[in-house]
Write a protein that holds these residues in place. Sequence first.
Motif, mmCIF file in Angstrom:
data_model
loop_
_atom_site.group_PDB
_atom_site.id
_atom_site.type_symbol
_atom_site.label_atom_id
_atom_site.label_comp_id
_atom_site.label_asym_id
_atom_site.label_seq_id
_atom_site.Cartn_x
_atom_site.Cartn_y
_atom_site.Cartn_z
ATOM 1 N N HIS A 48 -15.215 -30.767 16.718
ATOM 2 C CA HIS A 48 -15.413 -29.100 16.699
ATOM 3 C C HIS A 48 -14.913 -28.593 15.311
ATOM 4 C CE1 HIS A 48 -14.511 -25.287 17.493
ATOM 5 N NE2 HIS A 48 -12.637 -25.787 16.713
ATOM 6 N N TYR A 49 -15.273 -28.074 14.168
ATOM 7 C CA TYR A 49 -14.897 -27.910 12.943
ATOM 8 C C TYR A 49 -14.161 -26.120 13.839
ATOM 9 C CZ TYR A 49 -17.863 -31.934 11.250
ATOM 10 O OH TYR A 49 -18.130 -32.957 11.289
ATOM 11 N N SER A 50 -12.810 -26.301 12.325
ATOM 12 C CA SER A 50 -12.587 -25.373 12.297
ATOM 13 C C SER A 50 -11.648 -25.307 11.783
ATOM 14 C CB SER A 50 -11.981 -24.596 13.778
ATOM 15 O OG SER A 50 -10.601 -23.766 13.835
ATOM 16 N N ASN A 51 -11.127 -24.062 10.969
ATOM 17 C CA ASN A 51 -10.224 -24.092 9.864
ATOM 18 C C ASN A 51 -8.595 -23.711 10.749
ATOM 19 O OD1 ASN A 51 -10.063 -21.034 10.265
ATOM 20 N ND2 ASN A 51 -11.493 -20.578 8.635
ATOM 21 N N ALA A 52 -8.310 -24.120 11.014
ATOM 22 C CA ALA A 52 -7.738 -23.640 12.321
ATOM 23 C C ALA A 52 -6.702 -22.203 11.587
ATOM 24 C CB ALA A 52 -6.587 -24.908 12.009
ATOM 25 N N GLY A 53 -6.852 -20.976 11.763
ATOM 26 C CA GLY A 53 -7.444 -19.791 11.636
ATOM 27 C C GLY A 53 -6.407 -19.513 9.804
ATOM 28 N N LEU A 54 -6.458 -20.314 8.930
ATOM 29 C CA LEU A 54 -6.547 -19.762 7.434
ATOM 30 C C LEU A 54 -6.673 -19.437 7.250
ATOM 31 C CD1 LEU A 54 -6.981 -24.354 6.696
ATOM 32 C CD2 LEU A 54 -4.306 -22.843 6.811
ATOM 33 N N SER A 55 -8.463 -18.682 7.605
ATOM 34 C CA SER A 55 -8.690 -17.524 7.315
ATOM 35 C C SER A 55 -8.668 -16.196 8.605
ATOM 36 C CB SER A 55 -10.123 -17.374 6.684
ATOM 37 O OG SER A 55 -11.463 -17.098 7.209
ATOM 38 N N SER A 56 -9.541 -15.370 8.781
ATOM 39 C CA SER A 56 -9.094 -14.672 10.136
ATOM 40 C C SER A 56 -10.202 -14.359 10.577
ATOM 41 C CB SER A 56 -8.771 -12.826 9.598
ATOM 42 O OG SER A 56 -9.959 -12.286 8.037
ATOM 43 N N ASN A 57 -11.437 -14.889 9.846
ATOM 44 C CA ASN A 57 -12.700 -15.499 10.184
ATOM 45 C C ASN A 57 -12.819 -16.987 10.401
ATOM 46 O OD1 ASN A 57 -15.342 -15.692 10.554
ATOM 47 N ND2 ASN A 57 -16.841 -15.532 8.833
ATOM 48 N N ASN A 58 -12.560 -16.834 12.197
ATOM 49 C CA ASN A 58 -12.510 -18.725 12.548
ATOM 50 C C ASN A 58 -13.165 -18.955 13.633
ATOM 51 O OD1 ASN A 58 -11.603 -21.093 12.491
ATOM 52 N ND2 ASN A 58 -10.273 -20.473 13.329
ATOM 53 N N PRO A 59 -14.540 -18.648 13.159
ATOM 54 C CA PRO A 59 -15.674 -19.269 14.150
ATOM 55 C C PRO A 59 -15.745 -20.226 15.234
ATOM 56 C CG PRO A 59 -17.012 -19.420 13.194
ATOM 57 C CD PRO A 59 -16.063 -18.412 12.472
ATOM 58 N N GLY A 60 -15.363 -21.430 14.130
ATOM 59 C CA GLY A 60 -15.623 -22.486 14.116
ATOM 60 C C GLY A 60 -16.909 -23.016 15.110
ATOM 61 N N ILE A 61 -17.546 -24.067 15.004
ATOM 62 C CA ILE A 61 -18.962 -24.867 15.307
ATOM 63 C C ILE A 61 -18.791 -26.172 15.751
ATOM 64 C CG2 ILE A 61 -18.944 -26.220 13.106
ATOM 65 C CD1 ILE A 61 -22.190 -24.985 13.291
ATOM 66 N N ASN A 62 -19.372 -26.315 16.978
ATOM 67 C CA ASN A 62 -19.496 -28.180 17.521
ATOM 68 C C ASN A 62 -20.896 -28.023 17.409
ATOM 69 O OD1 ASN A 62 -16.973 -26.684 18.877
ATOM 70 N ND2 ASN A 62 -18.244 -25.422 20.058
ATOM 71 N N PHE A 63 -20.886 -29.907 17.913
ATOM 72 C CA PHE A 63 -21.725 -30.966 17.811
ATOM 73 C C PHE A 63 -21.465 -31.429 18.916
ATOM 74 C CE2 PHE A 63 -21.442 -29.519 13.165
ATOM 75 C CZ PHE A 63 -22.876 -28.602 13.105
ATOM 76 N N HIS A 64 -22.487 -32.000 19.547
ATOM 77 C CA HIS A 64 -23.079 -33.055 19.828
ATOM 78 C C HIS A 64 -23.698 -34.192 19.334
ATOM 79 C CE1 HIS A 64 -21.728 -31.048 24.442
ATOM 80 N NE2 HIS A 64 -22.588 -30.342 23.589
ATOM 81 N N GLU A 65 -22.400 -35.101 19.256
ATOM 82 C CA GLU A 65 -22.713 -36.418 18.262
ATOM 83 C C GLU A 65 -23.488 -38.242 18.720
ATOM 84 O OE1 GLU A 65 -21.077 -34.734 14.275
ATOM 85 O OE2 GLU A 65 -20.286 -36.613 15.238
ATOM 86 N N LEU A 66 -23.973 -38.647 18.243
ATOM 87 C CA LEU A 66 -24.571 -39.939 18.346
ATOM 88 C C LEU A 66 -24.296 -40.676 17.014
ATOM 89 C CD1 LEU A 66 -25.342 -42.169 20.876
ATOM 90 C CD2 LEU A 66 -27.884 -42.084 19.799
ATOM 91 N N ARG A 67 -23.237 -41.539 17.599
ATOM 92 C CA ARG A 67 -23.160 -42.720 16.210
ATOM 93 C C ARG A 67 -23.282 -44.222 16.490
ATOM 94 N NH1 ARG A 67 -18.237 -45.526 15.391
ATOM 95 N NH2 ARG A 67 -17.130 -45.764 13.608
ATOM 96 N N ILE A 68 -23.682 -44.360 15.940
ATOM 97 C CA ILE A 68 -24.028 -46.126 15.563
ATOM 98 C C ILE A 68 -23.461 -46.565 14.500
ATOM 99 C CG2 ILE A 68 -26.094 -48.126 15.294
ATOM 100 C CD1 ILE A 68 -27.556 -45.552 16.103
ATOM 101 N N ARG A 69 -22.093 -47.913 14.423
ATOM 102 C CA ARG A 69 -21.811 -48.268 13.399
ATOM 103 C C ARG A 69 -22.027 -49.826 13.818
ATOM 104 N NH1 ARG A 69 -15.100 -49.049 12.668
ATOM 105 N NH2 ARG A 69 -15.356 -51.277 11.867
ATOM 106 N N TYR A 70 -22.030 -50.594 11.999
ATOM 107 C CA TYR A 70 -22.503 -52.031 12.278
ATOM 108 C C TYR A 70 -21.012 -52.522 11.259
ATOM 109 C CZ TYR A 70 -23.421 -56.532 10.625
ATOM 110 O OH TYR A 70 -23.469 -58.032 10.709
ATOM 111 N N SER A 71 -20.280 -53.880 11.627
ATOM 112 C CA SER A 71 -18.964 -53.307 11.511
ATOM 113 C C SER A 71 -19.309 -55.062 10.828
ATOM 114 C CB SER A 71 -18.057 -54.404 12.916
ATOM 115 O OG SER A 71 -17.969 -52.805 13.245
ATOM 116 N N PHE A 72 -18.559 -55.081 9.981
ATOM 117 C CA PHE A 72 -18.868 -56.544 8.825
ATOM 118 C C PHE A 72 -17.593 -57.815 9.070
ATOM 119 C CE2 PHE A 72 -19.637 -52.780 5.844
ATOM 120 C CZ PHE A 72 -21.153 -52.989 5.618
#
Length: 176
Positions: free
Chosen positions: A152-176
């Motif tokens: 979830h992304y949001s400006n936490a009320g820093l602006s009066s326009n704060n609808p936020g946006i959401n994503f469902h994500e898949l993450r693949i990591r390789y550790s060294f």
Amino acid sequence: MKNKVKLLSVFYCMAATPSYAIDGIAIIVGSGQDANTMAISVQWDWERRWFAEGDWWLGGYWELDGSYWKGKDHGANDIYGLGITPVLRLQRSTINNIMPYIELGIGAHVLSEKTVNDDKRLGTNFQFGDHLGAGIRFGQDLSYDLGYRFQHYSNAGLSSNNPGINFHELRIRYSF
């Protein structure tokens, strides 16, 4: 085009850091109601274990990411972002060479645009990004990590326009 060059330059400098300093690299793909996203990130593990008396323990890592968003509707913008997030991860001790985990991260992100689509305006280029995720580490030396995140992304009320946006994500990591 200017924003693309800036983002790629910053990420190139980030990736050019000596490899011994980076503990992992990840690719993230996601989708939401208003946009699709993809990102590449590098991580630095904290190398600490808290509450490690039982099977579960608390650790964490820093994640630095460069992202790309593509709005889905009319008037969609290409958005580039750069973010840094401290992530707390509750992990279980290894079971048959598999380590399950749940994680929580809250970070700071700067976006190239404030408008995703004609009807989705985020209010500021600065956004807080928080995620809740779960996954497993596996493979030799637990080098691979596959997980799901709700982001979830949001400006936490820093602006009066704060609808936020959401994503469902898949993450693949390789550790060294």
